[in-house]
Design an enzyme around this catalytic site. Sequence first.
Site, PDB file in Angstrom:
ATOM      1  N   THR A 156      64.789 -44.630  86.317  1.00  0.00           N
ATOM      2  CA  THR A 156      64.800 -43.367  87.041  1.00  0.00           C
ATOM      3  C   THR A 156      64.725 -43.555  88.554  1.00  0.00           C
ATOM      4  O   THR A 156      65.022 -42.629  89.300  1.00  0.00           O
ATOM      5  CB  THR A 156      63.617 -42.484  86.612  1.00  0.00           C
ATOM      6  OG1 THR A 156      62.409 -43.181  86.860  1.00  0.00           O
ATOM      7  CG2 THR A 156      63.714 -42.123  85.150  1.00  0.00           C
ATOM      8  N   GLY A 157      64.330 -44.755  89.020  1.00  0.00           N
ATOM      9  CA  GLY A 157      64.086 -44.868  90.466  1.00  0.00           C
ATOM     10  C   GLY A 157      62.915 -43.950  90.783  1.00  0.00           C
ATOM     11  O   GLY A 157      61.782 -44.292  90.537  1.00  0.00           O
ATOM     12  N   THR A 158      63.199 -42.790  91.351  1.00  0.00           N
ATOM     13  CA  THR A 158      62.293 -41.652  91.243  1.00  0.00           C
ATOM     14  C   THR A 158      61.272 -41.434  92.332  1.00  0.00           C
ATOM     15  O   THR A 158      60.671 -42.353  92.840  1.00  0.00           O
ATOM     16  CB  THR A 158      61.506 -41.707  89.910  1.00  0.00           C
ATOM     17  OG1 THR A 158      62.433 -41.697  88.854  1.00  0.00           O
ATOM     18  CG2 THR A 158      60.585 -40.540  89.734  1.00  0.00           C
ATOM     19  N   THR A 159      61.079 -40.152  92.616  1.00  0.00           N
ATOM     20  CA  THR A 159      59.869 -39.674  93.276  1.00  0.00           C
ATOM     21  C   THR A 159      59.343 -38.519  92.454  1.00  0.00           C
ATOM     22  O   THR A 159      60.071 -37.566  92.172  1.00  0.00           O
ATOM     23  CB  THR A 159      60.169 -39.198  94.709  1.00  0.00           C
ATOM     24  OG1 THR A 159      60.779 -40.258  95.438  1.00  0.00           O
ATOM     25  CG2 THR A 159      58.886 -38.785  95.402  1.00  0.00           C
TER      26      THR A 159
END
Length: 247
Positions: free
Chosen positions: A46-49
């Site tokens: 997701t990579g993501t923040t």
Amino acid sequence: MPTDDFSGDLDPLNGDHSNVFGPELGEFPGRDERAADEASEKGTKTGTTTVGITTPDGVVLATDMRASAGNMVASKDVQKVEEIHPTGALTIAGSVSAAQSLLSSLKAEVNLYEARRGEDMSMKALSTLTGNFLRSGAFLIVQPILGGVDDEGPHVYSIDPLGSVMEEDYTVSGSGSMFALGVLEGNYHEDLSIDEAKRLAGRAIKAALERDVASGNGINVAVVTADGVEISRHKDIDEVLGEAGTA
């Protein structure tokens, strides 16, 4: 009669006999191999923040919408926050396949709990269950945020990939978390309204999108109150900032 002697299989010098009685009870086969795969560039991540914020009236969870595969954007429309409880939701960061499996497992356990006991699971119990799942080693590598409301009020839990559980007023996870956390640190206060928390979450996600290449492509927002979970999706983060009012 001759007997089989296995002593030659043990290293007499270093005394490492740890595998004599292995595998340990409850140990998942291939755990080390799965961990190595997750640490490499294999699989979709997701990579993501992701952001979680408590308010007196409920909880706001927000995430970006990008998934990556190595250096490539694998998807621009990923749902990274889902309802897992009548008044609870979970964000995901890390391996997509493991996160999907974790979400399915948690939903099943929550439904079983309600069917057996005739009442909703508390957020403390749900956070413990989530931590136990992650400690099992079957969901490498996922770093969720759990947010929900129960009889004791609103709760946000930061849960790391090894299963530790910490209740926070606000928290972040994912590759863009350092940028989002800076926004939260400077602007959070305990009397935030739901609208103010939505605006703050949007600002935190937007800050991460400006600097973290693994985060992007819009924002998912979950508002969790005693009445339930409401999730909205926005390709334009400014829509969230506008809905919640101007700074």
